[in-house]
Design an enzyme around this catalytic site. Sequence first.
Site, short mmCIF file in Angstrom:
data_model
loop_
_atom_site.label_atom_id
_atom_site.label_comp_id
_atom_site.label_asym_id
_atom_site.label_seq_id
_atom_site.Cartn_x
_atom_site.Cartn_y
_atom_site.Cartn_z
N GLU A 161 65.16 26.54 4.15
CA GLU A 161 66.47 25.87 4.22
C GLU A 161 66.51 24.44 3.67
O GLU A 161 66.98 23.52 4.34
CB GLU A 161 66.96 25.88 5.67
CG GLU A 161 67.06 27.28 6.25
CD GLU A 161 67.51 27.30 7.71
OE1 GLU A 161 67.65 26.22 8.32
OE2 GLU A 161 67.71 28.40 8.24
N GLU A 268 65.92 38.07 7.19
CA GLU A 268 66.38 37.89 8.58
C GLU A 268 67.68 38.66 8.83
O GLU A 268 68.64 38.13 9.38
CB GLU A 268 66.60 36.39 8.87
CG GLU A 268 65.39 35.54 8.54
CD GLU A 268 65.54 34.07 8.95
OE1 GLU A 268 66.47 33.72 9.70
OE2 GLU A 268 64.70 33.27 8.50
C1 XIL Z 1 65.83 31.28 15.40
C2 XIL Z 1 65.16 32.11 16.48
O1 XIL Z 1 65.57 33.45 16.31
C3 XIL Z 1 65.53 31.61 17.85
O2 XIL Z 1 64.77 32.27 18.85
C4 XIL Z 1 65.27 30.09 17.95
O3 XIL Z 1 65.75 29.61 19.18
C5 XIL Z 1 65.95 29.35 16.81
O4 XIL Z 1 65.54 29.91 15.57
N1 XIL Z 1 67.05 30.92 10.46
C6 XIL Z 1 65.69 30.90 10.57
C7 XIL Z 1 65.04 31.31 11.84
O5 XIL Z 1 64.99 30.66 9.56
O6 XIL Z 1 63.83 30.64 12.06
C8 XIL Z 1 65.97 31.13 13.01
O7 XIL Z 1 65.34 31.69 14.14
C9 XIL Z 1 67.32 31.77 12.74
C10 XIL Z 1 67.99 31.15 11.54
#
Ligand code: XIL
Length: 385
Positions: A161, A268
Amino acid sequence: MNPLSLSRLVVMACLAWSLPATHAVEPQATLRSVFADDFLVGVALGSYQINGRVPKAEEVAAKQFSAITPENEFKWQALHPAPGRYEFKSADVFANFAKAHDMKLIGHTLVWHSQTPDWVFKGDDGKPATREQLLERMREHIRTVADRYKDSVKGWDVVNEALSDGGPELLRDSPWRRIIGDDFLDHAFRFAREAAPNAELYYNDYGLEDPRKRRNCVTLLKGMIARGVPITGVGTQSHFSLDRPALSEIEKTIQDLSTLGLKVMVTELDVDVLPARGGFGNADINRREQADPALDPYKAVLPDEVQQKQAKRYAELFDVYLRHRKSVTRVTLWGLNDGFSWLNHFPIRGRTNHALLIDRAMLPKPAFFAVLKEGQKKREEKKAP
Ligand code: XIL
């Protein structure tokens, strides 16, 4: 519960996992088997789900998926909470689980502005760190972590990001950029290559389906490739909803990124079913929206109509991924079941979301079968003379 009803339950649960007879091509098909010739199918897990306390989660994860991403355990704050102090226990759970079940392990993530402790960006006397201090800290962290898992991790999300959301600038304002400068990404990838000569190295971000952010991403990656930065893949996070973004933008994203000659990964994936006000497409974990009962309508159960809509959406997504199977090397779901999904707490805490393929009782949803069916359809087409 008497033993008879227990055994009936077990039989029911087993049946629930095989494809309904009407669709059956291979009744024992799993996600990992159906897509084995196309791409890895991954899942994000928490170490508490695979450390012996939730046997059903372990069983389902190992049976259905061919890759795992630690949801939080490889982030800086988990691995390296204080200067000179590393905590590898939870991360090691993943290395062992992946090995035991023949799954690929993805390291998420080495350099990110979120879930990174404040001390990382501080220098002496509480002043901000200097460029040299922060570069040295980055290098030491990457070297330590990537070296420890060099035989376990297939690929690293080296930087997560870095792109801005709608601002005039290409990169977001973050302590990494402010202190080191725009070349912090180049350094991160070079340090990662030094420490993990054989691993795949990825840039990962959300919202790349937005044409402007996608263009910026292409500009960023082209520049890195031209400078000889060792990047091998790019991840589009893919936090989607039932109707956004448009399928055409999703497909365009895969096309534009693969044109760069990089491996493309869906890293994701989830399909949010809850109503949203504004802010959609922005998966910055620091974003918060105002709570409102109207935005949490499926607390008791997900209505069949929405289940079906979600199943159709997942089928359309996998149809796109399959058509681009030459460039897409992995599709990872961000969570094993609806109960574990981060979307129960983002961007509003404590809601009941239903974003994944498996429900809270650990049973497959219509979306699960829709995805399986897409995979089987492709296999049948390939077999046809
Ligand atoms: C999220 C996790 O799923 C949660 O458990 C945590 O509290 C916050 O992070 N983008 C990403 C991930 O790259 O690392 C994030 O994961 C969700 C958004």
